[in-house]
Motif scaffolding. Structure first.
Motif, mmCIF file in Angstrom:
data_model
loop_
_atom_site.group_PDB
_atom_site.id
_atom_site.type_symbol
_atom_site.label_atom_id
_atom_site.label_comp_id
_atom_site.label_asym_id
_atom_site.label_seq_id
_atom_site.Cartn_x
_atom_site.Cartn_y
_atom_site.Cartn_z
ATOM 1 N N ASN A 47 0.649 -1.103 -0.009
ATOM 2 C CA ASN A 47 0.012 0.057 0.011
ATOM 3 C C ASN A 47 0.720 1.345 0.084
ATOM 4 O O ASN A 47 0.351 2.297 0.019
ATOM 5 N N ILE A 48 1.995 1.185 -0.215
ATOM 6 C CA ILE A 48 3.254 2.308 -0.352
ATOM 7 C C ILE A 48 3.023 3.157 -1.722
ATOM 8 O O ILE A 48 3.020 2.308 -2.675
ATOM 9 N N SER A 49 2.644 4.227 -1.608
ATOM 10 C CA SER A 49 2.381 4.943 -3.122
ATOM 11 C C SER A 49 3.767 4.836 -3.698
ATOM 12 O O SER A 49 4.801 4.875 -3.241
ATOM 13 N N ILE A 50 3.777 4.999 -4.895
ATOM 14 C CA ILE A 50 4.776 4.930 -5.861
ATOM 15 C C ILE A 50 5.559 6.563 -5.524
ATOM 16 O O ILE A 50 7.025 6.304 -5.470
ATOM 17 N N ALA A 51 4.981 7.278 -5.194
ATOM 18 C CA ALA A 51 5.697 8.958 -4.816
ATOM 19 C C ALA A 51 6.529 8.380 -3.506
ATOM 20 O O ALA A 51 7.854 8.934 -3.653
ATOM 21 N N ILE A 52 5.971 7.806 -2.555
ATOM 22 C CA ILE A 52 6.765 7.525 -1.323
ATOM 23 C C ILE A 52 8.100 6.644 -1.815
ATOM 24 O O ILE A 52 8.986 6.806 -1.178
ATOM 25 N N LYS A 53 7.830 5.859 -2.483
ATOM 26 C CA LYS A 53 8.670 4.593 -2.919
ATOM 27 C C LYS A 53 9.879 5.612 -3.958
ATOM 28 O O LYS A 53 11.102 5.258 -3.535
ATOM 29 N N ILE A 54 9.714 6.499 -4.630
ATOM 30 C CA ILE A 54 10.433 7.124 -5.254
ATOM 31 C C ILE A 54 11.261 8.083 -4.269
ATOM 32 O O ILE A 54 12.428 8.390 -4.555
ATOM 33 N N GLU A 55 10.315 8.758 -3.509
ATOM 34 C CA GLU A 55 11.144 9.584 -2.491
ATOM 35 C C GLU A 55 12.116 8.788 -1.643
ATOM 36 O O GLU A 55 13.369 9.133 -1.521
ATOM 37 N N ALA A 56 12.052 7.504 -1.281
ATOM 38 C CA ALA A 56 13.071 6.331 -0.708
ATOM 39 C C ALA A 56 14.210 6.381 -1.770
ATOM 40 O O ALA A 56 15.250 6.346 -1.356
ATOM 41 N N SER B 21 17.736 9.556 -13.836
ATOM 42 C CA SER B 21 16.836 9.732 -14.964
ATOM 43 C C SER B 21 15.520 9.123 -14.568
ATOM 44 O O SER B 21 15.385 8.312 -13.745
ATOM 45 N N LEU B 22 14.607 9.454 -15.436
ATOM 46 C CA LEU B 22 13.241 8.598 -15.270
ATOM 47 C C LEU B 22 13.381 7.354 -15.574
ATOM 48 O O LEU B 22 12.530 6.496 -14.928
ATOM 49 N N SER B 23 14.109 6.907 -16.444
ATOM 50 C CA SER B 23 14.326 5.529 -16.507
ATOM 51 C C SER B 23 14.896 4.710 -15.381
ATOM 52 O O SER B 23 14.496 3.700 -14.871
ATOM 53 N N GLU B 24 15.972 5.310 -14.869
ATOM 54 C CA GLU B 24 16.575 4.607 -13.563
ATOM 55 C C GLU B 24 15.366 4.646 -12.459
ATOM 56 O O GLU B 24 15.497 3.657 -11.901
ATOM 57 N N ILE B 25 14.693 5.737 -12.138
ATOM 58 C CA ILE B 25 13.790 5.859 -11.347
ATOM 59 C C ILE B 25 12.729 4.791 -11.399
ATOM 60 O O ILE B 25 12.387 3.955 -10.565
ATOM 61 N N ALA B 26 12.307 4.519 -12.781
ATOM 62 C CA ALA B 26 11.175 3.524 -13.068
ATOM 63 C C ALA B 26 11.829 2.067 -12.780
ATOM 64 O O ALA B 26 11.221 1.117 -12.293
ATOM 65 N N GLU B 27 13.112 1.733 -13.292
ATOM 66 C CA GLU B 27 13.768 0.791 -13.200
ATOM 67 C C GLU B 27 13.808 0.266 -11.465
ATOM 68 O O GLU B 27 13.386 -0.864 -11.039
ATOM 69 N N TYR B 28 14.344 1.302 -10.662
ATOM 70 C CA TYR B 28 14.316 0.883 -9.319
ATOM 71 C C TYR B 28 13.027 0.758 -8.601
ATOM 72 O O TYR B 28 12.872 -0.020 -7.529
ATOM 73 N N ALA B 29 11.989 1.359 -8.959
ATOM 74 C CA ALA B 29 10.596 1.420 -8.412
ATOM 75 C C ALA B 29 9.779 0.365 -8.930
ATOM 76 O O ALA B 29 8.803 -0.184 -8.558
ATOM 77 N N ALA C 239 6.175 6.119 -13.259
ATOM 78 C CA ALA C 239 7.290 6.769 -12.504
ATOM 79 C C ALA C 239 7.134 8.381 -12.714
ATOM 80 O O ALA C 239 7.513 9.008 -11.744
ATOM 81 N N GLU C 240 6.867 8.876 -13.917
ATOM 82 C CA GLU C 240 6.569 10.363 -14.046
ATOM 83 C C GLU C 240 5.492 11.070 -13.194
ATOM 84 O O GLU C 240 5.531 11.844 -12.538
ATOM 85 N N GLU C 241 4.318 9.865 -13.157
ATOM 86 C CA GLU C 241 3.360 10.328 -12.272
ATOM 87 C C GLU C 241 3.723 10.681 -10.896
ATOM 88 O O GLU C 241 3.302 11.565 -10.184
ATOM 89 N N GLY C 242 4.507 9.587 -10.479
ATOM 90 C CA GLY C 242 4.993 9.517 -8.925
ATOM 91 C C GLY C 242 5.946 10.792 -8.777
ATOM 92 O O GLY C 242 5.963 11.326 -7.599
#
Length: 173
Positions: free
Chosen positions: A4-13, A23-31, A38-41
């Motif tokens: 239930n953790i939002s993608i925004a909180i995951k991206i923050e971590a 980069s957005l691609s790296e964020i998407a891969e890690y998330a 990832a862009e929405e997050g």
């Protein structure tokens, strides 16, 4: 990790833990999501930080997105955090200090082409002075008083022979 953790909180971590622009691609891969999620997050996270009274912000730079201290706190950061140099820049600074003054062309021969990235950083930090050499088309580089003060070095030993200290050594013998 709870689902239930939002993608925004995951991206923050992710941004906090990586500590560098991604980069957005790296964020998407890690998330573990696609780029649009990832862009929405990222947009949600940037909006969250913009609305709260926080010392942190999420910014987009040419290198990607990063979590950083707001520019309002720049003076505080400079006071509390010591200058952090990468290993390459630190080695270049050491070479300049040990051979000071040294021509940039000689430094490139000694350290390689990475010098072109290190010298501007060291000049900007105030550790190195760069002046056009009158006898060549290169620049003369030498450490500044800030270098001595920051690293608490009164005097550097001359460990590499130069014509000047070789003559001095001969006189001492």
């Amino acid at each position: 990790m709870p689902k239930n953790i939002s993608i925004a909180i995951k991206i923050e971590a992710i941004l906090y833990l990586k500590g560098k622009p991604l980069s957005l691609s790296e964020i998407a891969e890690y998330a573990g999501c696609d780029r649009s999620t990832a862009e929405e997050g990222i947009i949600e996270l940037m909006d969250n930080y913009a609305r709260r009274d926080s010392a942190l912000e999420v910014v987009e730079t040419s290198d990607g997105y990063s979590l950083q201290v707001r520019s309002d706190f720049h003076d505080l950061v400079q006071t509390l955090i010591p200058v952090e140099l990468g290993v390459g820049a630190l080695r270049t600074l050491a070479a300049i200090a040990l051979h000071s003054p040294i021509l940039q062309t000689d430094l490139i021969n000694l350290r390689g082409s990475g010098v072109y990235q290190h010298v501007p950083e060291l000049v900007e930090l105030g550790f190195v002075r760069k002046r056009r050499d009158s006898d060549s088309r290169s620049y003369s580089l030498q450490v500044t008083p800030k270098f001595h003060q920051y690293f608490q070095i009164d005097q550097l030993p001359q460990i590499f022979p130069t014509p000047e200290n070789e003559q001095q050594l001969e006189l001492e013998l």
